[in-house]
Write an enzyme that holds these catalytic residues in place. Structure first.
Site, short mmCIF file in Angstrom:
data_model
loop_
_atom_site.label_atom_id
_atom_site.label_comp_id
_atom_site.label_asym_id
_atom_site.label_seq_id
_atom_site.Cartn_x
_atom_site.Cartn_y
_atom_site.Cartn_z
N SER A 66 -14.77 -30.72 47.26
CA SER A 66 -13.96 -31.69 48.01
C SER A 66 -13.20 -31.03 49.17
CB SER A 66 -12.98 -32.41 47.09
OG SER A 66 -12.10 -31.49 46.48
N HIS A 108 -13.73 -21.62 47.79
CA HIS A 108 -12.70 -21.28 46.80
C HIS A 108 -13.34 -21.09 45.43
CE1 HIS A 108 -12.99 -25.66 47.25
NE2 HIS A 108 -12.79 -25.75 45.95
P1 5GP Z 1 -13.22 -28.59 44.89
O1 5GP Z 1 -13.37 -29.97 44.32
O2 5GP Z 1 -13.41 -28.61 46.40
O3 5GP Z 1 -14.00 -27.54 44.21
O4 5GP Z 1 -11.72 -28.18 44.60
C1 5GP Z 1 -10.66 -28.47 45.41
C2 5GP Z 1 -9.42 -28.27 44.59
O5 5GP Z 1 -8.32 -28.17 45.48
C3 5GP Z 1 -9.10 -29.41 43.63
O6 5GP Z 1 -9.03 -28.89 42.31
C4 5GP Z 1 -7.76 -29.94 44.13
O7 5GP Z 1 -6.91 -30.32 43.06
C5 5GP Z 1 -7.21 -28.76 44.90
N1 5GP Z 1 -6.32 -29.10 45.99
C6 5GP Z 1 -6.53 -30.07 46.94
N2 5GP Z 1 -5.51 -30.10 47.81
C7 5GP Z 1 -4.64 -29.14 47.42
C8 5GP Z 1 -3.38 -28.70 47.94
O8 5GP Z 1 -2.88 -29.18 48.93
N3 5GP Z 1 -2.77 -27.68 47.27
C9 5GP Z 1 -3.32 -27.10 46.18
N4 5GP Z 1 -2.64 -26.12 45.61
N5 5GP Z 1 -4.51 -27.49 45.66
C10 5GP Z 1 -5.15 -28.50 46.27
#
Ligand code: 5GP
Length: 119
Positions: free
Chosen positions: A100, A105
């Site tokens: 997302s 990361h």
């Molecule tokens: P993905 O789904 O891209 O692997 O993970 C994105 C992660 O970023 C999600 O677990 C979401 O909760 C986290 N996340 C999104 N926006 C923020 C933010 O502004 N601060 C922090 N600390 N985490 C975030």
């Protein structure tokens, strides 16, 4: 829907310290901080300072950085006391991977028994 340019993601702003978060690790290549919406009692994100959109876009020049991110993930997990019971590292890549935020990361998840396979 097209992905946002990496520079514009929230993680880019965190990496450049334009947004202040509690950093659990900070070195010349990466930072670590708590996920805002934790999916486990411990849920930490490791991100490179370099704006890399996703794992599948990495080049051979970034191979040492990828190794460093993994090593730091293990160090951070240890520091959080996760070594005894274990933990999981996750990289979501692209749409079907559930990515997302389009700034690479590694998720570090621990503190409870995690299910497998993921949904
Ligand atoms: P993905 O789904 O891209 O692997 O993970 C994105 C992660 O970023 C999600 O677990 C979401 O909760 C986290 N996340 C999104 N926006 C923020 C933010 O502004 N601060 C922090 N600390 N985490 C975030």
């Amino acid at each position: 829907q097209t992905a946002q340019p990496t520079e514009d993601t929230i993680f880019g702003k965190i990496a450049r310290k334009e947004i202040k978060v509690d950093l659990l690790h900070d070195d010349d290549q990466c930072v670590a901080f708590h996920d805002i919406s934790k999916q486990a009692p411990t849920h930490i994100l490791i991100i490179p300072k370099e704006p890399i959109k996703q794992l599948s876009e990495c080049t051979v020049a970034q191979e040492p950085l990828l190794g460093h991110l993994l090593f730091v993930a293990a160090q951070v997990a240890k520091k959080q006391g996760l070594n005894e019971d274990g933990y999981r590292l996750v990289i979501n890549n692209g749409r079907d991977g559930g990515q997302s935020v389009y700034h690479l990361h590694i998720h570090v998840l621990g503190g409870r028994q995690l299910g497998w396979p993921p949904g």
